[in-house]
Design a protein around this motif. Structure first.
Motif, PDB file in Angstrom:
ATOM      1  N   MET A   1       0.840  -1.178   0.000  1.00 58.97           N
ATOM      2  CA  MET A   1       0.000   0.000   0.000  1.00 58.97           C
ATOM      3  C   MET A   1       0.883   1.238   0.000  1.00 58.97           C
ATOM      4  N   ARG A   2       0.285   2.366  -0.349  1.00 61.35           N
ATOM      5  CA  ARG A   2       1.044   3.618  -0.346  1.00 61.35           C
ATOM      6  C   ARG A   2       0.672   4.453   0.868  1.00 61.35           C
ATOM      7  N   ARG A   3       1.658   5.168   1.373  1.00 73.41           N
ATOM      8  CA  ARG A   3       1.440   6.088   2.472  1.00 73.41           C
ATOM      9  C   ARG A   3       0.409   7.136   2.038  1.00 73.41           C
ATOM     10  N   GLU A   4      -0.436   7.553   2.978  1.00 69.40           N
ATOM     11  CA  GLU A   4      -1.437   8.563   2.669  1.00 69.40           C
ATOM     12  C   GLU A   4      -0.753   9.845   2.209  1.00 69.40           C
ATOM     13  N   GLY A   5      -1.253  10.435   1.144  1.00 69.48           N
ATOM     14  CA  GLY A   5      -0.682  11.675   0.657  1.00 69.48           C
ATOM     15  C   GLY A   5       0.465  11.485  -0.314  1.00 69.48           C
ATOM     16  N   THR A   6       0.734  10.225  -0.687  1.00 70.51           N
ATOM     17  CA  THR A   6       1.803   9.967  -1.654  1.00 70.51           C
ATOM     18  C   THR A   6       1.463  10.608  -2.999  1.00 70.51           C
ATOM     19  N   ASN A   7       2.432  11.266  -3.572  1.00 69.77           N
ATOM     20  CA  ASN A   7       2.261  11.837  -4.910  1.00 69.77           C
ATOM     21  C   ASN A   7       2.389  10.704  -5.928  1.00 69.77           C
ATOM     22  N   PRO A   8       1.296  10.376  -6.635  1.00 68.71           N
ATOM     23  CA  PRO A   8       1.349   9.228  -7.552  1.00 68.71           C
ATOM     24  C   PRO A   8       2.357   9.414  -8.682  1.00 68.71           C
ATOM     25  N   ASP A   9       2.748  10.658  -8.962  1.00 67.34           N
ATOM     26  CA  ASP A   9       3.717  10.914 -10.026  1.00 67.34           C
ATOM     27  C   ASP A   9       5.155  10.904  -9.518  1.00 67.34           C
ATOM     28  N   ASP A  10       5.304  10.808  -8.192  1.00 71.76           N
ATOM     29  CA  ASP A  10       6.646  10.872  -7.620  1.00 71.76           C
ATOM     30  C   ASP A  10       6.690  10.016  -6.354  1.00 71.76           C
ATOM     31  N   VAL A  11       6.553   8.714  -6.530  1.00 70.82           N
ATOM     32  CA  VAL A  11       6.506   7.806  -5.390  1.00 70.82           C
ATOM     33  C   VAL A  11       7.920   7.563  -4.862  1.00 70.82           C
ATOM     34  N   GLN A  12       8.118   7.830  -3.598  1.00 71.94           N
ATOM     35  CA  GLN A  12       9.423   7.624  -2.965  1.00 71.94           C
ATOM     36  C   GLN A  12       9.457   6.253  -2.297  1.00 71.94           C
ATOM     37  N   PRO A  13      10.654   5.682  -2.134  1.00 69.11           N
ATOM     38  CA  PRO A  13      10.731   4.358  -1.495  1.00 69.11           C
ATOM     39  C   PRO A  13      10.032   4.320  -0.146  1.00 69.11           C
TER      40      PRO A  13
END
Ligand SMILES: [Zn+2]
Ligand SMILES: [Zn+2]
Length: 109
Positions: free
Chosen positions: A1-13
């Motif tokens: 899953m992705r952390r809340e507020g993750t920028n879908p165009d710039d996903v960080q590790p």
């Protein structure tokens, strides 16, 4: 899953979290395995799941977080979350880790 507020165009590790313990799955080079819809299980959780699988247990009527199927067989629940992973996915994930890394998932970290 992705952390809340993750920028879908710039996903960080550090934005990629394990669905089962909510820790950053990629943060400390721990191996992890991806399922459907961005679900992910880290090596630590997989180790626990695999150990629990060996002991057996109840099935689940909820869909598996990784494959999204409802399977009438053992499913392991995450330590911090409602997410769970079915027997088949545990075995597949363990096999994938075995092939891709020298991770020793038989020893909990
Ligand atoms: Zn985890
Ligand atoms: Zn599954």
């Amino acid at each position: 899953m992705r952390r809340e507020g993750t920028n879908p165009d710039d996903v960080q590790p550090e934005d990629v979290l394990c669905d089962f313990c909510h820790k950053a799955a990629w943060a400390d080079d721990a191996p992890c395995v991806e399922g459907h819809h961005g679900s992910i299980i880290c090596g630590g959780c997989l180790t626990l799941a695999f150990a629990a699988l060996a002991q057996g247990g109840a099935g689940s009527s909820e869909p598996c977080t990784m494959c999204l199927e409802v399977r009438d067989e053992y499913a392991w629940h995450g330590t911090q979350t409602e997410a769970h992973i079915c027997r088949r996915c545990i075995k597949q994930a363990a096999g994938a880790l075995h092939k891709s890394t020298d991770w020793d998932w038989s020893k909990p970290k």
